[in-house]
Scaffold this motif. Structure first.
Motif, PDB file in Angstrom:
ATOM      1  N   UNK A  16      -1.511   6.758  -0.073  1.00  0.00           N
ATOM      2  CA  UNK A  16      -2.810   7.607  -0.706  1.00  0.00           C
ATOM      3  C   UNK A  16      -2.513   7.552  -2.293  1.00  0.00           C
ATOM      4  N   UNK A  17      -1.087   7.639  -2.541  1.00  0.00           N
ATOM      5  CA  UNK A  17      -0.617   7.575  -4.182  1.00  0.00           C
ATOM      6  C   UNK A  17      -1.178   6.127  -4.895  1.00  0.00           C
ATOM      7  N   UNK A  18      -1.036   4.980  -3.943  1.00  0.00           N
ATOM      8  CA  UNK A  18      -1.503   3.834  -4.351  1.00  0.00           C
ATOM      9  C   UNK A  18      -2.952   3.616  -4.508  1.00  0.00           C
ATOM     10  N   UNK A  19      -3.555   4.317  -3.803  1.00  0.00           N
ATOM     11  CA  UNK A  19      -5.223   4.581  -3.686  1.00  0.00           C
ATOM     12  C   UNK A  19      -5.673   5.366  -5.085  1.00  0.00           C
ATOM     13  N   UNK A  20      -4.836   6.146  -5.148  1.00  0.00           N
ATOM     14  CA  UNK A  20      -5.205   7.173  -6.234  1.00  0.00           C
ATOM     15  C   UNK A  20      -4.877   6.345  -7.759  1.00  0.00           C
ATOM     16  N   UNK A  21      -3.797   5.665  -7.700  1.00  0.00           N
ATOM     17  CA  UNK A  21      -3.391   4.699  -8.875  1.00  0.00           C
ATOM     18  C   UNK A  21      -4.648   3.620  -9.129  1.00  0.00           C
ATOM     19  N   UNK A  22      -4.674   3.153  -8.017  1.00  0.00           N
ATOM     20  CA  UNK A  22      -5.816   1.972  -8.039  1.00  0.00           C
ATOM     21  C   UNK A  22      -7.279   2.563  -8.776  1.00  0.00           C
ATOM     22  N   UNK A  23      -7.734   3.586  -8.050  1.00  0.00           N
ATOM     23  CA  UNK A  23      -8.948   4.167  -8.625  1.00  0.00           C
ATOM     24  C   UNK A  23      -8.765   4.443 -10.265  1.00  0.00           C
ATOM     25  N   UNK A  24      -7.522   5.131 -10.761  1.00  0.00           N
ATOM     26  CA  UNK A  24      -7.592   5.529 -11.966  1.00  0.00           C
ATOM     27  C   UNK A  24      -7.548   4.093 -12.843  1.00  0.00           C
ATOM     28  N   UNK A  25      -6.731   3.012 -12.368  1.00  0.00           N
ATOM     29  CA  UNK A  25      -6.498   1.974 -13.208  1.00  0.00           C
ATOM     30  C   UNK A  25      -8.091   1.364 -13.265  1.00  0.00           C
ATOM     31  N   UNK A  26      -8.868   1.396 -12.287  1.00  0.00           N
ATOM     32  CA  UNK A  26     -10.085   0.891 -12.216  1.00  0.00           C
ATOM     33  C   UNK A  26     -10.883   1.600 -13.296  1.00  0.00           C
ATOM     34  N   UNK A  50       1.696   6.864 -12.148  1.00  0.00           N
ATOM     35  CA  UNK A  50       1.526   6.866 -10.610  1.00  0.00           C
ATOM     36  C   UNK A  50       2.168   5.368 -10.220  1.00  0.00           C
ATOM     37  N   UNK A  51       1.868   4.525 -10.862  1.00  0.00           N
ATOM     38  CA  UNK A  51       2.439   3.039 -10.443  1.00  0.00           C
ATOM     39  C   UNK A  51       3.930   3.072 -10.896  1.00  0.00           C
ATOM     40  N   UNK A  57      10.193   3.330  -6.095  1.00  0.00           N
ATOM     41  CA  UNK A  57      10.426   3.412  -4.646  1.00  0.00           C
ATOM     42  C   UNK A  57      10.403   1.999  -3.989  1.00  0.00           C
ATOM     43  N   UNK A  58       9.524   1.174  -4.413  1.00  0.00           N
ATOM     44  CA  UNK A  58       9.405  -0.036  -3.638  1.00  0.00           C
ATOM     45  C   UNK A  58       8.863  -1.125  -4.728  1.00  0.00           C
ATOM     46  N   UNK A  59      10.061  -1.794  -5.755  1.00  0.00           N
ATOM     47  CA  UNK A  59       9.361  -2.683  -6.589  1.00  0.00           C
ATOM     48  C   UNK A  59       8.650  -3.798  -5.889  1.00  0.00           C
ATOM     49  N   UNK A  60       9.094  -4.384  -4.840  1.00  0.00           N
ATOM     50  CA  UNK A  60       8.427  -5.910  -4.493  1.00  0.00           C
ATOM     51  C   UNK A  60       7.027  -5.489  -4.124  1.00  0.00           C
ATOM     52  N   UNK A  61       6.496  -4.358  -3.536  1.00  0.00           N
ATOM     53  CA  UNK A  61       5.425  -4.155  -3.237  1.00  0.00           C
ATOM     54  C   UNK A  61       4.440  -3.633  -4.389  1.00  0.00           C
ATOM     55  N   UNK A  62       5.016  -3.121  -5.523  1.00  0.00           N
ATOM     56  CA  UNK A  62       3.829  -2.479  -6.544  1.00  0.00           C
ATOM     57  C   UNK A  62       4.184  -2.990  -7.799  1.00  0.00           C
ATOM     58  N   UNK A  63       5.016  -4.024  -8.029  1.00  0.00           N
ATOM     59  CA  UNK A  63       5.102  -4.719  -9.449  1.00  0.00           C
ATOM     60  C   UNK A  63       3.797  -5.345  -9.776  1.00  0.00           C
ATOM     61  N   UNK A  64       3.112  -6.041  -8.939  1.00  0.00           N
ATOM     62  CA  UNK A  64       1.878  -6.703  -9.630  1.00  0.00           C
ATOM     63  C   UNK A  64       0.891  -5.822 -10.067  1.00  0.00           C
ATOM     64  N   UNK A  65       0.796  -4.394  -9.220  1.00  0.00           N
ATOM     65  CA  UNK A  65       0.031  -3.420  -9.786  1.00  0.00           C
ATOM     66  C   UNK A  65       0.277  -2.831 -10.929  1.00  0.00           C
ATOM     67  N   UNK A  66       1.722  -2.519 -11.151  1.00  0.00           N
ATOM     68  CA  UNK A  66       2.217  -1.921 -12.252  1.00  0.00           C
ATOM     69  C   UNK A  66       2.016  -2.638 -13.422  1.00  0.00           C
TER      70      UNK A  66
END
Length: 344
Positions: A16-26, A50-51, A57-66
Motif C-alpha cells: 500500500x505504501x508503495x502505491x501511495x509513493x508511486x502516486x505521489x511521485x507521478x 515514503x520511498x 526496509x527492502x533496498x533491493x526492491x525499492x532502490x529503483x523507485x527511490x
C-alpha cells in the motif's frame, strides 16, 4: 482511502505504501510539467519520504523507485533555481543508487540514469551562473575577481561538463540498440553541453583575457548535434520546435565568440522566423518573447562589431534533410527568405 482499510499484514502495508509513493511521485512530475512549482516540490518531497522508508526496509526492491523519486524531487528544486538542493538529490540518485542499479539492471535503468546525470549537470551549471552573477561585472587591477570564487565557479563548470559527457555516453549506448530511443533527451543533453561550453568560454574571456578560449568550437559542435537530432524527428510538436530554437540560439553565441558573424547572423534570421511562427501558433507564450529578445540582443551585438567576419572552414548549414514522401509539405512552413524552412 487507505486509512480506512482493515488491519493488514506487514507485506500488505508495504504494498500500500508503495502505491501511495508511486502516486505521489507521478503527481509531482505532472505538477512540475504544468508549472506548479511549489506543489510539485512539496509532493515530490512526500514521495521521497515514503520511498526512503520503504528503501530502508527492502533496498533491493525499492532502490529503483527511490532513485527516480530523488531525481524528480531534484528536478523540482532545479525548476526553482535551488541549485544546492538539486545537486544534492541528483548526486545521491546518481552516485549512490544508479551506479549500483547499472550493475544489476543495465539497460533497464539507463534512461533514468542518463536523465539524472543531465539534470545534475544542469544543477552545476545553474550554480556556476549564480556565482558568476555575484562577481564584479568589470574586472580591473583595482577590482579583481576573488580567486576562491573563481575557482569554485570553474570547479562547478568542470563538474557540469564531466556529468553531461557521462550522460551523453549513456544516451549513445542506447542509440546503438535503438536509433530512435531517447532522442529528445539526447538532444537536450547536447544542447546543455553547448550551454556549459559557451559559459566556460565566456568566463575564460572574462577572467583570463590574455589567453584564447578553446571552448567555443566544441560548443558549436554540441549545438549542431542537438539541431541535427531535432531535425531528424519525423513529427514535431510545438515544444520540440521551440527546443530546437534554443539550440540554435546557443549556436549563435558560439559562432559570434569565434568571430564568425555572417554565419551567426544567418542563424539569427532562421531562429527569428521560427519563433515568430511559433508565437503565432500559440500567442502569449512568454518563452517565445524571451528568446526573441535574447536573439535580437545577439543580433545587435553582431551588427555592432567592427571586425570583419572570419571565413569558416566548416560553414554552418541549417537546411533540412529530405523527409518521407507525403509528409514534407504538411510539416513545414516556408520562411520569408532564402527558401529556408521551419519544421512544424
Amino acid at each position: 482511502m487507505t486509512r480506512r482499510l482493515p488491519k493488514v499484514t506487514e507485506a500488505e502495508e508495504e504494498e500500500i505504501k508503495g502505491k501511495q509513493a508511486f502516486a505521489l511521485r507521478a503527481l509531482a512530475w505532472q505538477l512540475g510539467k504544468n508549472g506548479s512549482k511549489d506543489d510539485a516540490l512539496s509532493t515530490a518531497k512526500d514521495a521521497c519520504a515514503k520511498y526512503s522508508d520503504l528503501f530502508s526496509r527492502s533496498p533491493g526492491r525499492w532502490r529503483r523507485h527511490y532513485a527516480l523519486a530523488l531525481s524528480i524531487c531534484g528536478s523540482q528544486h532545479e525548476a526553482k533555481a535551488e541549485w544546492n538542493d538539486s545537486i544534492k538529490l541528483h548526486e545521491e540518485a546518481v552516485d549512490i543508487h544508479y551506479k549500483t542499479l547499472e550493475q544489476q539492471y543495465r539497460e533497464a535503468v539507463r534512461p533514468h540514469h542518463a536523465n539524472a546525470l543531465r539534470h545534475l549537470a544542469a544543477g552545476f551549471l545553474g550554480r556556476a551562473r549564480e556565482q558568476s552573477n555575484q562577481l564584479p561585472q568589470v574586472l580591473t587591477s583595482e577590482i579583481p575577481a576573488p580567486s576562491e570564487q573563481v575557482r569554485d565557479l570553474e570547479a562547478d563548470l568542470d563538474e557540469a561538463r564531466d556529468r553531461i559527457d557521462q550522460a551523453l555516453t549513456l544516451y549513445e549506448s542506447m542509440r546503438l540498440d535503438d536509433r530512435r530511443a531517447n532522442r529528445l533527451s539526447q538532444a537536450a543533453a547536447y544542447r546543455l553541453k553547448a550551454e556549459i561550453l559557451v559559459t566556460q568560454g565566456n568566463n575564460d574571456k572574462r577572467f583570463y583575457p590574455e589567453r584564447p578560449s578553446r571552448a567555443f568550437d566544441p560548443a558549436e559542435t554540441a549545438a549542431m548535434n542537438a539541431i541535427k537530432i531535432y531535425k531528424g524527428i519525423d513529427r514535431h510538436t510545438w515544444q520540440t520546435q521551440f527546443d530546437m530554437t534554443q539550440a540554435q540560439a546557443i549556436l549563435v553565441q558560439a559562432l559570434t565568440r569565434q568571430g564568425r558573424f555572417k554565419e551567426a547572423r544567418d542563424v539569427v534570421e532562421d531562429v527569428r522566423s521560427c519563433l515568430l511562427q511559433l508565437g503565432a501558433d500559440e500567442p502569449g507564450r512568454a518563452e517565445v518573447g524571451d528568446t526573441l529578445e535574447r536573439i535580437d540582443k545577439d543580433l545587435e551585438s553582431i551588427d555592432g562589431l567592427s571586425e570583419p567576419p572570419q571565413r569558416s572552414h566548416k560553414p554552418v548549414k541549417l537546411g533540412l534533410h529530405p523527409r518521407k514522401k507525403g509528409t514534407q509539405a504538411a510539416n513545414r512552413t516556408p520562411h520569408a527568405r532564402h527558401g529556408r524552412y521551419c519544421q512544424r
